[in-house]
Design an enzyme around this catalytic site. Structure first.
Site, mmCIF file in Angstrom:
data_model
loop_
_atom_site.group_PDB
_atom_site.id
_atom_site.type_symbol
_atom_site.label_atom_id
_atom_site.label_comp_id
_atom_site.label_asym_id
_atom_site.label_seq_id
_atom_site.Cartn_x
_atom_site.Cartn_y
_atom_site.Cartn_z
ATOM 1 N N ALA A 1 0.860 -1.185 0.000
ATOM 2 C CA ALA A 1 0.000 0.000 0.000
ATOM 3 C C ALA A 1 0.896 1.235 0.000
ATOM 4 O O ALA A 1 1.139 1.848 1.029
ATOM 5 C CB ALA A 1 -0.903 -0.009 1.231
ATOM 6 N N GLU A 2 1.397 1.595 -1.182
ATOM 7 C CA GLU A 2 2.408 2.661 -1.241
ATOM 8 C C GLU A 2 1.887 3.999 -0.763
ATOM 9 O O GLU A 2 2.614 4.777 -0.144
ATOM 10 C CB GLU A 2 2.965 2.784 -2.662
ATOM 11 C CG GLU A 2 3.896 1.644 -3.074
ATOM 12 C CD GLU A 2 3.162 0.395 -3.525
ATOM 13 O OE1 GLU A 2 1.916 0.437 -3.622
ATOM 14 O OE2 GLU A 2 3.825 -0.620 -3.794
ATOM 15 N N HIS B 1 9.081 -2.600 -13.380
ATOM 16 C CA HIS B 1 10.255 -3.067 -12.641
ATOM 17 C C HIS B 1 11.552 -2.577 -13.271
ATOM 18 O O HIS B 1 12.622 -3.040 -12.914
ATOM 19 C CB HIS B 1 10.294 -4.603 -12.609
ATOM 20 C CG HIS B 1 9.076 -5.230 -12.029
ATOM 21 N ND1 HIS B 1 7.879 -5.280 -12.693
ATOM 22 C CD2 HIS B 1 8.856 -5.811 -10.826
ATOM 23 C CE1 HIS B 1 6.980 -5.887 -11.928
ATOM 24 N NE2 HIS B 1 7.546 -6.221 -10.786
#
Lengths: 325, 327
Positions: free
Chosen positions: B59-60, B129
Site C-alpha cells: 500500500a504505497e 520493474h
C-alpha cells in the site's frame, strides 16, 4: 451535562456560524481570494468532537476545515486574514481557505486531496503510540473520501498497528455535487465499511452536539487507553453549496428545508432554554461571537498583501529555489 | 577500506543512520523479515526491532502517507518503494503533500523523509520493474532528487539523505546492486562530497559526458574505449538531479566545447533536455557542437528480450560521441 460545558459547545458553534456567514459575504464581495468550502450547518460535529479532545491531541481536517480550527481555538483574525490572502493570515496568505494549519493547536493540516490525510494521520498516531504520550489523533473526512483507496489503506493500517486514531466521517450526503448514495455500494459509507477492518463504528446524529460529544468521548478515550482505532460517522448537512457561490440546486428543496429545520444551533438553543438557561445569556454569547468576527474582519481587511518574495520562501530548508533559473 | 556491493553499502549506510539517530525509521514492503527484495535492509529488523524496521502492507500511498505523519512529529522515515513502477500509487502523497508541506506551513513543518527507489532496467524484469521516472520528481518543486552510482557514494549519500531536512527521492541503480568497490566505512560524513554536488569520475579534454545512476559505469567504459582511439572524454556523475550542480557541468563544457548526456529514461522530456537547455543558455559561445542526448525510447518499457535495444550501451554512447566530435 454541566452548564459550563453546554455553554462552551453553544459558544463554539455560534462562533463558527458567524465566521462562516461572514466568509460567505466576503467571498461575494470578491475579498476572499481562491476558493472557500464552508461548514455552516455542520458546527455540532466540530464543537462536540473538539470538546472530547485533550489540548495536545492532533487534528487533521479537510478543505472544509474552518469549523475545526475554530473549535480548537485558532485565532479568528488569523483565519479571516488567511482567507483574504493577507500577510497577517495564519499562513501569511500562502494557504488560503483550503490549507489552514495551526501547529500550535495540534491542527496538522487541512488536506484538499481527498483521503490524503487519513494515511498521514496514522503517522502521527504511530508516533504517539511509539512515544507512549497518550495523545490521540482525530482525522476528519467527508463522505466522498470513503470511496478512495487511501481510506481503505488507512483503516487497514490503523487496525493492523492498533493505532490511537479516531476516523470521523462528516456525512453531509453530497460528495461535491453528487449524492453520495448514488455512487456508493453501501448505505452508510463509513460505518458500513469499518467492520471489514475489524473496527468499532458508530452512526450518530451529527446535528445533536451532545450526542456528538458523547460518542467522540467514547472513541477518543478508547484510543487513549490503548483500545485502538475506531470510526464515527456523523449524519449532517451543509447549508450552502459545495464551494464558492455554488447555490446547491442539485439538492431537492424539501430535503434542504427539512435539514434547515434541523439546524444544530437553534436546536441546541431550545434544549438549553428548556433546561433553564436565560435567553439573555445565549444572546450575549451570540453578540460576543459577532463582535469577534467583526474584529477579525476588520483586522483582515487592514492586513497588507504579501510580497512576491513569499512565493519563493520555504521551498527548501536552505532557502534555495533560485537554482531553477 | 572494505569491499562491498552497492546493496551492502546501502545496508551499512542505513545501519549507521539507524545507530546515529533514534528518530530514523525504515518502512516498506518486505523490508523487515525478508530484508528487502534486493537485500538492502537485510538484518536491520533483527538488530533494530520491529518498531524501527517496519513491514508494511502492499500500500504505497499508505506507506508514504504514514511517513509524512511520522515526519510531522519529528521522525525521519526512510521508505522503500520495492520497484520504480510501484511508486505511482504513492505519487499523489509525494507530489501533493510531501513536496509542499514545508512551503504550505511557512517552514513550521519539515519533511525529512527519504523515498528509496530502485530504478532502471537491465535485469530482464519488464515494465513496472525497469523504469526511470526521475524527471517526474525533478520537475516537482520542494523535492530533492539524487541517484547513486557506486558503493562508496551509496554509503555516504544515503546517510546524507537521511540527515536532509527536505524530502529526498533517492534513486538506486538496481542492475548495479551487485557491483563491488572499496568503501571506507569509517570516513566522516562531513568530509564527504556534498549531496548536491556532481563528481568528475574521468578527466578528459575532448568532450564531456554527463550521466547518473546505472549509466555512469557505461559511460566510464565508453571513455576507456574512446581513449584507446585517442579521444579524451570527461565523465561527470551528476549525483544530484534536483538541484543540478550546473557549476561543475558548465566548467567542464567550457573546456571541452562538446557534451553528450546519457540516461536510461526516455529522451523526450527527460532530464537531458533540461540540462541541454541550460548548457546552451549559459555557455553557447563555448559550444563546438550541439548538445546530444542518448536515452531510452519514448515508449513504455519493452519486453525483456528487447530491452538491450532500449538501454543505452557502449555503442550508442560512442556513436553520439562520434557525431558530436564530427561537427
Amino acid at each position: 451535562m454541566d452548564e459550563a460545558t453546554a455553554l462552551g459547545l453553544y459558544r463554539t458553534m455560534t462562533r463558527i456560524r458567524k465566521f462562516e456567514q461572514r466568509a460567505y459575504d466576503l467571498f461575494l464581495q470578491n475579498l476572499v481570494k481562491g476558493t472557500t468550502h464552508l461548514g455552516a450547518g455542520q458546527e455540532a460535529i466540530a464543537a462536540g468532537v473538539a470538546a472530547a479532545m485533550r489540548e495536545d491531541d492532533y487534528t487533521f481536517v479537510t478543505y472544509r476545515g474552518h469549523n475545526h480550527l475554530i473549535a480548537r481555538g485558532t485565532s479568528l483574525t488569523a483565519m479571516m486574514a488567511e482567507l483574504l490572502g493577507r500577510e497577517n493570515g495564519l499562513m501569511r496568505g500562502k494557504g488560503g481557505s483550503m490549507h489552514l494549519l495551526d501547529v500550535s493547536k495540534g491542527v496538522l493540516g487541512s488536506y484538499a486531496i481527498i483521503g490524503a490525510q487519513l494515511v498521514i494521520a496514522n503517522g502521527t498516531a504511530w508516533s504517539s503510540q511509539y512515544r507512549g504520550s497518550g495523545q490521540v489523533t482525530v482525522c476528519f473526512f467527508g463522505d466522498g473520501a470513503t470511496n478512495i483507496g487511501a481510506f481503505h489503506e488507512a483503516l487497514n493500517l490503523a487496525a493492523v498497528w492498533s493505532l490511537p486514531v479516531v476516523f470521523v466521517c462528516e456525512n453531509n450526503r453530497y460528495m461535491e455535487y453528487t449524492a453520495i448514495e448514488s455512487v456508493t455500494a453501501v448505505k452508510n459509507p463509513a460505518v458500513d465499511r469499518a467492520p471489514a477492518y475489524g473496527l468499532p463504528a458508530s452512526l450518530v446524529d451529527g446535528n445533536d452536539v451532545e450526542a456528538v460529544l458523547a460518542s467522540a468521548t467514547e472513541a477518543v478515550e478508547r484510543a487513549r487507553a490503548g483500545g485502538g482505532p475506531s470510526v464515527l460517522e456523523y449524519l449532517t448537512y451543509r447549508h450552502g453549496g459545495h464551494s464558492r457561490a455554488d447555490p446547491g440546486k442539485y439538492r431537492p428543496d424539501d430535503e434542504v428545508a427539512e435539514w434547515l429545520r434541523r439546524d444544530p444551533i437553534p436546536a441546541y438553543r431550545r434544549v438549553l432554554v428548556s433546561r433553564g438557561v436565560a435567553e439573555a445569556v445565549l444572546d450575549e454569547i451570540e453578540a460576543q461571537a459577532k463582535a469577534a468576527v467583526d474584529e477579525a474582519t476588520q483586522a483582515a481587511k487592514d492586513g497588507p498583501e504579501p510580497d512576491l518574495e513569499l512565493a519563493f520562501a520555504d521551498v527548501w530548508s536552505d532557502g534555495g529555489w533560485t537554482w531553477r533559473n | 577500506m572494505t569491499t562491498l556491493t552497492l546493496s551492502k553499502a546501502l545496508n551499512e549506510g542505513l545501519r549507521k543512520a539507524l545507530e546515529d539517530n533514534p528518530k530514523v525509521i525504515i518502512m516498506g514492503e518486505d523490508v523487515g523479515k525478508l530484508g528487502g527484495v534486493f537485500r538492502v535492509t537485510d538484518g536491520l529488523q533483527k538488530d533494530f526491532g520491529e518498531d524501527r524496521v517496519i513491514d508494511t502492507p502492499l500500500a504505497e500511498s499508505g506507506i508514504v502517507g504514514t511517513a509524512i505523519g511520522l515526519a510531522l512529529r519529528g521522525y525521519r522515515p526512510v521508505c522503500e518503494i520495492q520497484f520504480d513502477g510501484f511508486v505511482f500509487p504513492a505519487f499523489d502523497q509525494i507530489v501533493s503533500q510531501l513536496a509542499k508541506l514545508r512551503l504550505r506551513s511557512l517552514g513550521h513543518i519539515t519533511m525529512p523523509v527519504v523515498i528509496r527507489i530502485p530504478f532502471g532496467g537491465g535485469i530482464g524484469a519488464v515494465e513496472h520493474h525497469s523504469e526511470s521516472p526521475e524527471a517526474l520528481f525533478a520537475h516537482t518543486g520542494g523535492l530533492r532528487v539524487v541517484a547513486c552510482s557506486s558503493p562508496g557514494d551509496a554509503y555516504t549519500m544515503i546517510q546524507q539523505s537521511v540527515r536532509s531536512p527536505d524530502p529526498v527521492i533517492f534513486f538506486e541503480p538496481k542492475r548495479r546492486y551487485w557491483d563491488k568497490a572499496e568503501v571506507d566505512l569509517s570516513a566522516a560524513l562531513d568530509e564527504a562530497t556534498p549531496l548536491t554536488a556532481a563528481r568528475t569520475v574521468a578527466q578528459g579534454t575532448d568532450l564531456t559526458v554527463l550521466a547518473y545512476g546505472p549509466m555512469v559505469r557505461t559511460c566510464v567504459e565508453a571513455a576507456v574505449a574512446a581513449g584507446e582511439e585517442g579521444r579524451s572524454l570527461e565523465v561527470i556523475d551528476l549525483r544530484s538531479l534536483s538541484p543540478l550542480d550546473m557549476d561543475t557541468v558548465l566548467a567542464s563544457v567550457r573546456r571541452t566545447g562538446r557534451c553528450v548526456i546519457v540516461h536510461e529514461a526516455a529522451v523526450s522530456g527527460g532530464l537531458g533536455a533540461e540540462i541541454a537547455a541550460r548548457i546552451t543558455q549559459d555557455c553557447f559561445y563555448h559550444l563546438e557542437a550541439p548538445v546530444l542526448r542518448v536515452g531510452g525510447f519514448s515508449t513504455p518499457y519493452p519486453p525483456s528480450r528487447l530491452e538491450e535495444h532500449f538501454l543505452p550501451d557502449l555503442d550508442r554512447v560512442l556513436d553520439a560521441v562520434d557525431r558530436a566530435l564530427a561537427y
